[in-house]
Write a protein that holds these residues in place. Structure first.
Motif, PDB file in Angstrom:
ATOM      1  N   ILE A   1       0.830  -1.205   0.000  1.00  0.00           N
ATOM      2  CA  ILE A   1       0.000   0.000   0.000  1.00  0.00           C
ATOM      3  C   ILE A   1       0.865   1.256   0.000  1.00  0.00           C
ATOM      4  CG2 ILE A   1      -1.697   1.318   1.325  1.00  0.00           C
ATOM      5  CD1 ILE A   1      -2.746  -1.409   2.371  1.00  0.00           C
ATOM      6  N   TYR A   2       1.848   1.287   0.896  1.00  0.00           N
ATOM      7  CA  TYR A   2       2.707   2.471   1.017  1.00  0.00           C
ATOM      8  C   TYR A   2       3.524   2.708  -0.248  1.00  0.00           C
ATOM      9  CZ  TYR A   2       6.560   5.456   2.478  1.00  0.00           C
ATOM     10  OH  TYR A   2       7.479   6.461   2.541  1.00  0.00           O
ATOM     11  N   ASN A   3       4.151   1.649  -0.770  1.00  0.00           N
ATOM     12  CA  ASN A   3       5.018   1.807  -1.935  1.00  0.00           C
ATOM     13  C   ASN A   3       4.248   2.290  -3.155  1.00  0.00           C
ATOM     14  OD1 ASN A   3       7.222   0.963  -0.455  1.00  0.00           O
ATOM     15  ND2 ASN A   3       7.170  -1.147  -1.205  1.00  0.00           N
ATOM     16  N   VAL A   4       3.038   1.767  -3.346  1.00  0.00           N
ATOM     17  CA  VAL A   4       2.236   2.172  -4.494  1.00  0.00           C
ATOM     18  C   VAL A   4       1.825   3.641  -4.375  1.00  0.00           C
ATOM     19  CG1 VAL A   4      -0.025   1.895  -5.574  1.00  0.00           C
ATOM     20  CG2 VAL A   4       1.392  -0.116  -5.111  1.00  0.00           C
ATOM     21  N   ILE A   5       1.311   4.023  -3.211  1.00  0.00           N
ATOM     22  CA  ILE A   5       0.865   5.406  -3.022  1.00  0.00           C
ATOM     23  C   ILE A   5       2.030   6.372  -3.195  1.00  0.00           C
ATOM     24  CG2 ILE A   5      -0.013   7.054  -1.311  1.00  0.00           C
ATOM     25  CD1 ILE A   5      -1.767   4.810  -0.213  1.00  0.00           C
ATOM     26  N   LYS A   6       3.177   6.039  -2.608  1.00  0.00           N
ATOM     27  CA  LYS A   6       4.351   6.907  -2.722  1.00  0.00           C
ATOM     28  C   LYS A   6       4.811   7.008  -4.173  1.00  0.00           C
ATOM     29  CE  LYS A   6       8.831   7.876  -0.597  1.00  0.00           C
ATOM     30  NZ  LYS A   6       9.495   8.294  -1.860  1.00  0.00           N
TER      31      LYS A   6
ATOM     32  N   GLU B   1       0.293  -8.613  -7.473  1.00  0.00           N
ATOM     33  CA  GLU B   1       0.796  -9.778  -8.194  1.00  0.00           C
ATOM     34  C   GLU B   1       1.937  -9.373  -9.129  1.00  0.00           C
ATOM     35  OE1 GLU B   1      -2.304 -11.619 -10.368  1.00  0.00           O
ATOM     36  OE2 GLU B   1      -3.472 -12.181  -8.601  1.00  0.00           O
ATOM     37  N   GLN B   2       2.781 -10.328  -9.449  1.00  0.00           N
ATOM     38  CA  GLN B   2       3.842 -10.096 -10.420  1.00  0.00           C
ATOM     39  C   GLN B   2       3.254  -9.996 -11.830  1.00  0.00           C
ATOM     40  OE1 GLN B   2       6.996  -9.444  -9.730  1.00  0.00           O
ATOM     41  NE2 GLN B   2       6.693  -9.757  -7.525  1.00  0.00           N
ATOM     42  N   PHE B   3       3.961  -9.297 -12.710  1.00  0.00           N
ATOM     43  CA  PHE B   3       3.505  -9.166 -14.083  1.00  0.00           C
ATOM     44  C   PHE B   3       3.514 -10.523 -14.780  1.00  0.00           C
ATOM     45  CE2 PHE B   3       4.157  -8.648 -18.606  1.00  0.00           C
ATOM     46  CZ  PHE B   3       3.219  -7.678 -18.938  1.00  0.00           C
ATOM     47  N   SER B   4       2.435 -10.819 -15.481  1.00  0.00           N
ATOM     48  CA  SER B   4       2.321 -12.040 -16.269  1.00  0.00           C
ATOM     49  C   SER B   4       1.223 -11.820 -17.296  1.00  0.00           C
ATOM     50  CB  SER B   4       1.969 -13.251 -15.386  1.00  0.00           C
ATOM     51  OG  SER B   4       0.661 -13.101 -14.847  1.00  0.00           O
TER      52      SER B   4
ATOM     53  N   LEU C   1       0.403  -0.710 -12.675  1.00  0.00           N
ATOM     54  CA  LEU C   1       1.603  -0.801 -11.852  1.00  0.00           C
ATOM     55  C   LEU C   1       1.754  -2.214 -11.296  1.00  0.00           C
ATOM     56  CD1 LEU C   1       1.247   2.515  -9.796  1.00  0.00           C
ATOM     57  CD2 LEU C   1       2.519   2.153 -11.915  1.00  0.00           C
ATOM     58  N   PHE C   2       2.957  -2.755 -11.437  1.00  0.00           N
ATOM     59  CA  PHE C   2       3.289  -4.069 -10.896  1.00  0.00           C
ATOM     60  C   PHE C   2       4.544  -3.940 -10.027  1.00  0.00           C
ATOM     61  CE2 PHE C   2       0.830  -5.055 -14.665  1.00  0.00           C
ATOM     62  CZ  PHE C   2       0.056  -6.146 -14.270  1.00  0.00           C
ATOM     63  N   PRO C   3       4.783  -4.918  -9.145  1.00  0.00           N
ATOM     64  CA  PRO C   3       6.007  -4.851  -8.331  1.00  0.00           C
ATOM     65  C   PRO C   3       7.245  -4.736  -9.208  1.00  0.00           C
ATOM     66  CG  PRO C   3       4.554  -6.566  -7.513  1.00  0.00           C
ATOM     67  CD  PRO C   3       3.954  -6.088  -8.796  1.00  0.00           C
TER      68      PRO C   3
ATOM     69  N   ALA D   1       6.783  -0.242 -13.061  1.00  0.00           N
ATOM     70  CA  ALA D   1       7.102  -0.993 -11.847  1.00  0.00           C
ATOM     71  C   ALA D   1       7.223  -0.034 -10.675  1.00  0.00           C
ATOM     72  CB  ALA D   1       8.407  -1.772 -12.030  1.00  0.00           C
ATOM     73  N   TYR D   2       6.506  -0.327  -9.586  1.00  0.00           N
ATOM     74  CA  TYR D   2       6.597   0.559  -8.419  1.00  0.00           C
ATOM     75  C   TYR D   2       7.709   0.153  -7.466  1.00  0.00           C
ATOM     76  CZ  TYR D   2       3.564  -3.060  -6.260  1.00  0.00           C
ATOM     77  OH  TYR D   2       3.020  -4.232  -5.803  1.00  0.00           O
ATOM     78  N   ASN D   3       8.206  -1.081  -7.576  1.00  0.00           N
ATOM     79  CA  ASN D   3       9.439  -1.483  -6.885  1.00  0.00           C
ATOM     80  C   ASN D   3      10.526  -1.485  -7.945  1.00  0.00           C
ATOM     81  OD1 ASN D   3       8.087  -1.887  -4.494  1.00  0.00           O
ATOM     82  ND2 ASN D   3       7.821  -4.091  -4.801  1.00  0.00           N
TER      83      ASN D   3
END
Length: 316
Positions: A175-180, A244-247, A272-274, A305-307
């Motif tokens: 949640i935090y990583n996506v919003i940021k 989920e991971q991109f697929s 957006l994906f990890p 990618a958000y990560n």
């Protein structure tokens, strides 16, 4: 040891307070105390009986996902300096039982009555009383999915509550990583949460389709929807972030969901994906785009990618 435990507890509450501000729950009340209505049944082992329950944080707002409904959120913070147990079920049950007891007494409290009365003139007809257990650890290597490990446990039938959501390190990080990421990378847009439209929230004339308050239900969702509105052109962009991971399966699922939800306000999509690696994943994305275009739609689609690390610059 006692002083250190106190410091750990204070740091946990400070962390959750800032997390609540991040998701839009500004002004959440902290440190409330309510009377215990079942002194013997709710007492801690080795004590004579319980007198009160502490509510670490409390937040109340009109639901945008259910018509004429007030969302009351009773929160408990469990914070530790140690890693999560390899088998977290036993400790989780203890944490959940403590929160369930608090909710049971909250339901009969003057605190709940007074809060609901404050909203009685705003068209509210019912209240959802939800518990949220923030179980965090300061251990940097504890990123295991605790929610997945405790999802099948058997609870005591005597516990009385409607619903309790567990937020662990992994879910809070999502949640935090996506919003940021969205706020940092799309500063030319006004940022809103998109409120999913369904049969549960179509009657309320003043229900918004997007806003700045994070619905409590989104705390346990693996997909977060956002509405981005360009500050100059006022053009809407619909953004979906996936845990989920991109697929091929995950991008097709998001495309279908986005097309279904947003067809009345935009054809601009950001997913957006990890992680997303254009070198290896672009063929899958191109195939998904062709399938969408074959249905007489030509949306503008961007995957990010958000990560990320520096290699993600190729997506910018």
């Amino acid at each position: 040891m006692g002083e250190f435990s106190k410091t750990v507890g204070e740091q946990g509450e400070n962390l959750v307070s800032k997390f609540l501000d991040t998701i839009g729950w500004v002004g959440a009340q902290s440190g409330e105390s309510i009377d215990c209505c079942k002194s013997e049944a709710h007492k801690n082992p080795g004590t004579n009986g319980r007198k009160t329950h502490g509510i670490d944080f409390f937040y109340s707002t009109k639901s945008q996902l259910q018509d004429y409904t007030l969302d009351n959120v009773v929160m408990s913070v469990k914070y530790t300096d140690k890693p999560y147990p390899s088998n977290p079920s036993t400790l989780f049950k203890a944490h959940l039982k403590d929160l369930a007891y608090t909710i049971e007494c909250y339901m009969k409290s003057d605190f709940r009555t007074d809060n609901n009365d404050e909203h009685s003139m705003s068209g509210i007809k019912q209240a959802n009383d939800t518990g949220v257990l923030f179980w965090f650890t300061n251990d940097k290597d504890s990123d295991q999915d605790v929610v997945g490990k405790v999802s099948t446990i058997q609870l005591e039938k005597s516990l009385s509550f409607s619903s309790i959501y567990l937020v662990d390190n992994s879910r809070a990080a999502f949640i935090y990583n996506v919003i940021k990421y969205v706020r940092d990378n799309f500063s030319e847009y006004s940022f809103y949460y998109h409120y999913t439209f369904s049969s549960a929230n179509y009657k309320g004339a003043d229900n918004e389709r997007y806003g700045i308050v994070f619905p409590v239900e989104y705390l346990v969702s693996n997909i977060l929807p956002f509405r981005l509105i360009n500050k100059d052109t006022k053009k809407n962009v619909f953004c979906l972030a996936s845990r989920e991971q991109f697929s091929e399966e995950s991008i097709n699922r998001l495309l279908y969901l986005a097309s279904d939800i947003s067809q009345d306000f935009t054809d601009e999509f950001i997913f957006l994906f990890p992680e997303y690696d254009p070198l290896h994943d672009n063929k899958v994305l191109m195939k998904a785009k062709r399938l969408v275009n074959a249905k007489n739609r030509a949306p503008n689609i961007k995957v990010l990618a958000y990560n990320n690390d520096f290699r993600g610059l190729v997506n910018e």
